[in-house]
Structures are given as structure tokens and as C-alpha cells.
Design a protein around this motif. Structure first.
Motif, PDB file in Angstrom:
ATOM      1  N   ARG A  57     -58.098  51.708  40.557  1.00  0.00           N
ATOM      2  CA  ARG A  57     -58.957  52.468  41.474  1.00  0.00           C
ATOM      3  C   ARG A  57     -59.984  53.327  40.732  1.00  0.00           C
ATOM      4  O   ARG A  57     -61.184  53.256  41.054  1.00  0.00           O
ATOM      5  CB  ARG A  57     -58.085  53.314  42.404  1.00  0.00           C
ATOM      6  CG  ARG A  57     -58.921  54.031  43.429  1.00  0.00           C
ATOM      7  CD  ARG A  57     -58.079  54.776  44.420  1.00  0.00           C
ATOM      8  NE  ARG A  57     -58.946  55.499  45.320  1.00  0.00           N
ATOM      9  CZ  ARG A  57     -58.628  55.844  46.541  1.00  0.00           C
ATOM     10  NH1 ARG A  57     -57.454  55.528  47.018  1.00  0.00           N
ATOM     11  NH2 ARG A  57     -59.469  56.520  47.287  1.00  0.00           N
ATOM     12  N   THR A  65     -64.072  52.904  41.070  1.00  0.00           N
ATOM     13  CA  THR A  65     -64.874  54.049  41.522  1.00  0.00           C
ATOM     14  C   THR A  65     -65.963  54.368  40.500  1.00  0.00           C
ATOM     15  O   THR A  65     -67.124  54.595  40.853  1.00  0.00           O
ATOM     16  CB  THR A  65     -63.954  55.291  41.710  1.00  0.00           C
ATOM     17  OG1 THR A  65     -62.879  54.897  42.568  1.00  0.00           O
ATOM     18  CG2 THR A  65     -64.690  56.448  42.340  1.00  0.00           C
ATOM     19  N   LEU A  86     -56.063  44.379  44.576  1.00  0.00           N
ATOM     20  CA  LEU A  86     -57.076  45.430  44.654  1.00  0.00           C
ATOM     21  C   LEU A  86     -58.363  44.860  45.294  1.00  0.00           C
ATOM     22  O   LEU A  86     -58.935  45.446  46.210  1.00  0.00           O
ATOM     23  CB  LEU A  86     -57.362  45.969  43.249  1.00  0.00           C
ATOM     24  CG  LEU A  86     -58.462  47.015  43.089  1.00  0.00           C
ATOM     25  CD1 LEU A  86     -58.153  48.263  43.905  1.00  0.00           C
ATOM     26  CD2 LEU A  86     -58.625  47.394  41.613  1.00  0.00           C
ATOM     27  N   LEU A 142     -59.857  45.851  49.006  1.00  0.00           N
ATOM     28  CA  LEU A 142     -61.227  46.382  49.121  1.00  0.00           C
ATOM     29  C   LEU A 142     -62.069  45.514  50.048  1.00  0.00           C
ATOM     30  O   LEU A 142     -62.777  46.020  50.924  1.00  0.00           O
ATOM     31  CB  LEU A 142     -61.883  46.359  47.739  1.00  0.00           C
ATOM     32  CG  LEU A 142     -61.932  47.633  46.928  1.00  0.00           C
ATOM     33  CD1 LEU A 142     -62.477  47.318  45.537  1.00  0.00           C
ATOM     34  CD2 LEU A 142     -62.834  48.656  47.614  1.00  0.00           C
TER      35      LEU A 142
END
Ligand code: KG4
Ligand code: ZN
Length: 356
Positions: free
Chosen positions: A56, A60, A94, A98
Motif C-alpha cells: 500500500r 500511494t 492488491l 484496487l
């Protein structure tokens, strides 16, 4: 078209935002080298857990550095093969999570296709060679893979293996020899540095797979020869003997990689040779390949180091090419420890196809 790439196949957690023309807007790589160093190699369980921690924040950071809002992405590309299963699953979940949240398409990317397309990445502020034209021959030499490919286009179906290693990858041989000599992990950079001051002729080691015409590699015999040398003479201290041994080992790996790459390019009648993968950082490999390519009228393209080692930018680019073709794996990204590129070389000994 902006694509977010996610890479977690081995010991780097990567996220990058790349435009479909190859322009890299951000490229974040969180290396796990320190985590695995005490074990002399990658520990799969530790790798998966670290990807879980870093996934994460890395995504980001990639979006922030690119100055891109997630809603502006055209899609998400994620490495789904080959690699460590647990590590791949973290990245794929992941990416799928997303994509689900953002209602964007997701495509799985074969890590090796990513490496082979890495010369098309454009990093701002970095001098780099012009990208090759199709078709080209590519040597992929990393810690996990060593193979020669003919690349006719960016899609998987346009890439064919010409020959691969029957056993250890070139980078793996550097790592194992470094471990044997007590030089730590990863072995490539330290052997590269020591070899520079050594005499490659001072130690007589075997030449791996010198058979004329074969595009297959084998590095385990060379590794065993270094082991035999150490058993006979003892592990060298930090002196000229160690440097000579490193120089001799490196010379044999480099010459083998370069001669087979040049032979492949000439046989395939292509003008470009690309060298990708972490071993492309090797100083002697770059120099020798440049000289031999020049002698044979070939154009050598070695992407910048950050594009050669594992990164998510190459995954985003390969994924962008898939998305441009209208491909979409949403809801069904499968992971596998194996590449989808057809293999002509089998691991280990045994009967070979006649042309090899
Ligand atoms: O592509 P990469 O970052 O990761 C994968 O294996 O996919 O490659 C890492 C490998 C390691 O085996 C490392 O020892 C090798 O690349 N390497 C080098 C050099 N720098 C890294 N090998 C030889 N000379 C170097 N300077
Ligand atoms: Zn790789």
C-alpha cells in the motif's frame, strides 16, 4: 493512457505509473535485500510478508510522485508469473482490490515480457540509448532467469525463446559463488568490484557450454569448479588471489553470455541486441558486449540500471500494451511460478531438440 504497474514477484515491492508511450511518471522500488541478506538468498515466506507490509505505501507513493489521481488511470497491470507464489498473490490481490474499488480493468503481466520490453521505458532526466526496433534479440540475465529471446513485437505471442540455462541463472551463479567465498548477498556487485582488480588468466576454470552453435547455458559446472578450487586451495582471504578468482569466474560468465548473444543475433539476422536483467549492471558484460556488437555491426541496447533490475515500470508498460489491444483480465488474474513464454530448453540433462 496512464497505467499503474505493481511488481511483487520476488524480493522487490514495486509500483509505477507509466504512459503507454513508455514515459515513466513514477517508479518506486522497495528492495528487500537487507531482509534476506542474512540467509544468503530470498526466503519466500519473508518476501510475501514484506510485500504485504509495503504494497500500500509503495502504490500511494507511486501515485503521489506521478501527481496522478487513481481515478485517472486507464487500468492496473500486475506481475502474475513467473515468481514466488506467495509473493505474486500479494501483488495480484492488491491489484485486483484496487481495480475493483476504482472500477478499472486489470491485466496480468508475465514478468519476463516486462524485462524484454524494458528498453522502451523513457525516464526523464536520464540519458539512455534509443529503443531498439523489432525484431531484436534479447539476453535476459538476472538472479532467476538466463535466456535468449527473439522479440518480434510487444505481445507474448511475438516472443520466442532461442535458448536458456539448463540449471543456474547467471545472477544465481554470481550469488552462489559469492556465498561460497564469504562475500555476502547479492554476489554480483561485489564480484564485479573485486574482478576489476584481478587477473582473469591467473586461475584456470572450466568454460561453460562452449559447444559451437548451442544457445543453451549452464553455470552449475562453473560454480562447482570454483567450489573444487576452494576445497583444494582453501577460501582466499581479501587479497589478490580472491580478486583473481573473481576475475576468472566473471570472465567465463561474461564471455559465455556475450558470445551466445552475438551468435543468436547473427543467426536471427537482426540488427539489435538488448541486454536486460540485473546482471546487465555488470561492468565487464557491458564493455565486452559493446565491443563484440560493434565488431559484428550490431547495435547494443542496455537499458539504464533501474530498468534492468526488477521494477514495476516495465510491468506497467507491458500491461499498457495489453490494455491498448483491448485485453482485460478483470476477475480472473491467475498466478503461476512459470512463464507463459514457450520454453525450448529443459532444465537438467536429457535429450535436446536436434537444432540445439
Ligand atoms: O533482475 P534482478 O534485480 O532480480 C531478479 O533476479 O529478477 O537481478 C538480481 C541479480 C542478482 O543475482 C545479482 O547478483 C545480479 O543480478 N547482479 C549482478 C550485478 N548487479 C546485480 N551480477 C553481476 N554483476 C553485477 N554488477
Ligand atoms: Zn526479474
Amino acid at each position: 493512457m496512464l497505467v499503474l504497474g505493481i511488481e511483487t514477484s520476488c524480493d522487490e515491492t514495486g509500483a509505477a505509473v507509466v504512459r503507454a508511450d513508455g514515459e515513466v511518471l513514477s517508479d518506486i522500488v522497495q528492495s528487500q535485500v537487507k531482509l534476506h541478506a542474512p540467509y544468503g538468498g530470498v526466503v519466500p515466506e519473508l518476501a510475501s510478508r514484506d510485500h504485504l507490509r509495503n504494497g500500500r505505501p509503495v502504490v500511494t507513493a507511486a501515485l503521489a510522485q506521478a501527481g496522478v489521481a487513481a481515478r485517472d488511470l486507464a487500468g492496473i497491470a500486475v506481475t502474475c508469473r513467473p515468481g514466488l507464489t506467495g509473493a505474486l498473490l500479494v501483488g495480484v490481490e492488491l491489484a485486483q482490490g484496487l481495480a475493483f474499488g476504482l472500477e478499472k480493468p486489470v491485466v496480468g503481466v508475465d514478468h519476463l515480457v516486462g524485462h524484454l520490453l524494458s528498453p522502451f521505458l523513457r525516464f526523464s532526466g536520464l540519458t539512455q540509448p534509443d529503443p531498439p526496433s523489432f525484431p531484436f534479440v534479447a539476453l535476459l540475465a538476472s538472479g532467476g532467469h538466463t535466456a535468449l529471446y527473439r522479440v518480434d513485437g510487444p505481445e507474448l505471442a511475438s516472443i520466442s525463446e532461442l535458448g536458456a540455462t539448463r540449471d543456474d541463472a547467471a545472477g544465481e551463479a554470481f550469488d552462489k559463488v559469492a556465498k561460497l567465498l564469504g562475500l555476502g548477498y547479492p554476489g554480483g556487485p561485489v564480484i564485479d568490484r573485486l574482478a576489476k582488480e584481478g587477473d582473469p588468466e591467473a586461475v584456470d576454470l572450466v568454460w561453460p557450454m562452449r559447444r559451437r552453435g548451442s544457445l543453451e547455458f549452464s553455470f552449475s559446472g562453473l560454480k562447482a569448479d570454483v567450489m573444487r578450487w576452494v576445497m583444494k586451495h582453501g577460501r582466499p582471504g581479501d587479497d589478490h588471489v580472491l580478486r583473481n578468482l573473481c576475475a576468472a569466474f566473471q570472465r567465463r560468465v561474461v564471455d559465455t553470455l556475450v558470445e551466445k548473444s552475438v551468435a543468436a543475433a547473427l543467426a536471427q539476422k537482426v540488427s539489435f541486441i538488448v541486454i536486460a536483467g540485473g546482471v546487465a549492471a555488470n561492468r565487464e558484460l557491458r564493455e565486452r558486449a559493446a565491443a563484440r556488437a560493434n565488431e559484428n555491426g550490431l547495435c547494443l541496447v542496455v537499458p539504464p540500471f533501474r530498468a534492468c533490475t526488477d521494477n514495476a515500470a516495465m510491468i506497467a508498460y507491458a500491461g499498457a500494451k495489453r490494455l491498448e489491444r483491448g485485453e482485460d483480465d478483470t476477475g480472473h488474474v491467475e498466478t503461476s511460478p512459470r512463464t507463459l513464454l514457450p520454453r525450448v530448453t529443459r532444465k537438467g540433462r536429457g535429450k535436446r531438440p536436434a537444432h540445439l
